[in-house]
Design an enzyme around this catalytic site. Structure first.
Site, PDB file in Angstrom:
ATOM      1  N   LYS A   1       0.815  -1.230   0.000  1.00 49.63           N
ATOM      2  CA  LYS A   1       0.000   0.000   0.000  1.00 49.63           C
ATOM      3  C   LYS A   1       0.841   1.269   0.000  1.00 49.63           C
ATOM      4  CE  LYS A   1      -4.345  -1.932   1.431  1.00 49.63           C
ATOM      5  NZ  LYS A   1      -5.296  -2.211   2.509  1.00 49.63           N
TER       6      LYS A   1
ATOM      7  N   ARG B   1      -3.321 -10.039   5.365  1.00 55.70           N
ATOM      8  CA  ARG B   1      -3.849 -10.129   3.987  1.00 55.70           C
ATOM      9  C   ARG B   1      -2.772  -9.607   3.049  1.00 55.70           C
ATOM     10  NH1 ARG B   1      -6.352  -6.863   0.317  1.00 55.70           N
ATOM     11  NH2 ARG B   1      -8.002  -7.801  -0.939  1.00 55.70           N
TER      12      ARG B   1
END
Ligand code: HH2
Length: 287
Positions: free
Chosen positions: A217, A251
């Site tokens: 991210k 995740r």
């Protein structure tokens, strides 16, 4: 398909985005055969759960129509279920997609809206006795990164979780099946993402397993000054620290590397090479 070890040992959730436009793996797994092959690979690499998503939720993303999301997700869930012995999660905030995926063999609903966007999502989860990830997001994917601000992000997210747990209980959802996720990157500034990972011990007060999704991210890109394809090491640092602080599901896109990192972080946390169920963690991952 039970989720063995949930909340007791670190589990790796492998990301399978069957979308044309996800921020890092968009367009690679839109064919069922390619998606199934990727799922196989992730299971080989040590994934405990496969998370199938049919809509990108990157900042600014446009919603996908229901029929299109169903068309993307359901055949992939069916194909994985038919071949692989792995629990399947469906990454959706649409109750119709959740229901269809659960019918096709998924056992978990991963809802980035924290079950706020579909009025009957809690009913579906309760009806199927599904596991459910309640994620925090400020706003919607379209507007969440427009000047997000918090006085105390950990307190705010924790308050959201408490309210959601009460709501889910009132809807007949078994709280034993609920996981909490502070939603890294969903309406958060860089410092908010750091505070949320550092704040994991405070979320554990709520007595539910914590899931963290920092994979590739932009906060990693901001801190290290690196593009999306060079964020592996930053991701591994984030998931390792998260597990050390008490998160039990991560995740990720890069399953093999994350498997090794979190198993090592877990051994350091526990001071032992054995997990709580007494089986050796070391050597479980391939290679
Ligand atoms: N992040 C993304 C999507 N779903 N679900 C949970 N529970 N937690 C997360 O942090 C999370 C999530 C976004 O990442 P990705 O799936 O890689 O990208 P895209 O939304 O572009 O498909």
């Amino acid at each position: 398909m039970p989720l063995d070890g949930l909340g007791k040992v670190p589990l790796v959730m492998g990301i399978l985005n069957v979308t044309p436009d996800s921020f890092s793996d968009g367009g690679r797994y839109t064919r069922v055969s390619a998606a199934l092959e990727r799922a196989r690979e992730m299971v080989e690499e040590g994934a405990d759960i496969i998370d199938v998503g049919g809509e990108s939720t990157r900042p600014g993303a446009q919603p996908v129509p229901l029929e299109e999301e169903l068309r993307r997700v359901v055949p992939v869930v069916e194909a994985i279920r038919a071949e692989l012995d792995v629990p399947i999660s469906v990454d959706t905030y649409k109750s119709e997609v959740a229901r269809a995926a659960l019918d096709a063999g998924a056992v978990m609903v991963n809802d980035i809206s924290g079950l706020r966007f579909s009025p009957d999502m809690a009913d579906v989860v309760a009806e199927y006795q599904a596991h459910v990830v309640v994620m925090h997001m400020k706003g919607t994917p379209r507007d969440m990164q427009k000047n997000p601000y918090y006085d105390d992000v950990v307190e705010e997210v924790k308050g959201f979780f408490s309210e959601r747990l009460e709501f889910l209980q009132s809807m007949g959802v078994d709280l034993e099946r609920v996981l909490l996720d502070p939603g890294i990157g969903f309406g958060k500034r860089v410092e908010d993402n750091l505070a949320l990972i550092r704040g994991i011990p405070r979320f554990l007060d709520l007595d539910r397993p914590v899931l963290i999704g920092p994979s590739r991210k932009s906060f990693i890109g901001d801190i290290l000054g690196l593009p999306v394809e060079e964020r592996l090491e930053g991701t591994l640092a984030a998931v390792s620290v998260a597990v050390f602080l008490g998160a039990t599901v991560v995740r990720v896109h890069d399953v093999l590397a994350a498997r090794r990192a979190v198993d090592m972080a877990w051994a350091l946390k526990m001071g032992s090479r054995f997990n709580v169920q007494g089986s050796a963690l070391v050597g479980r991952a391939k290679g």
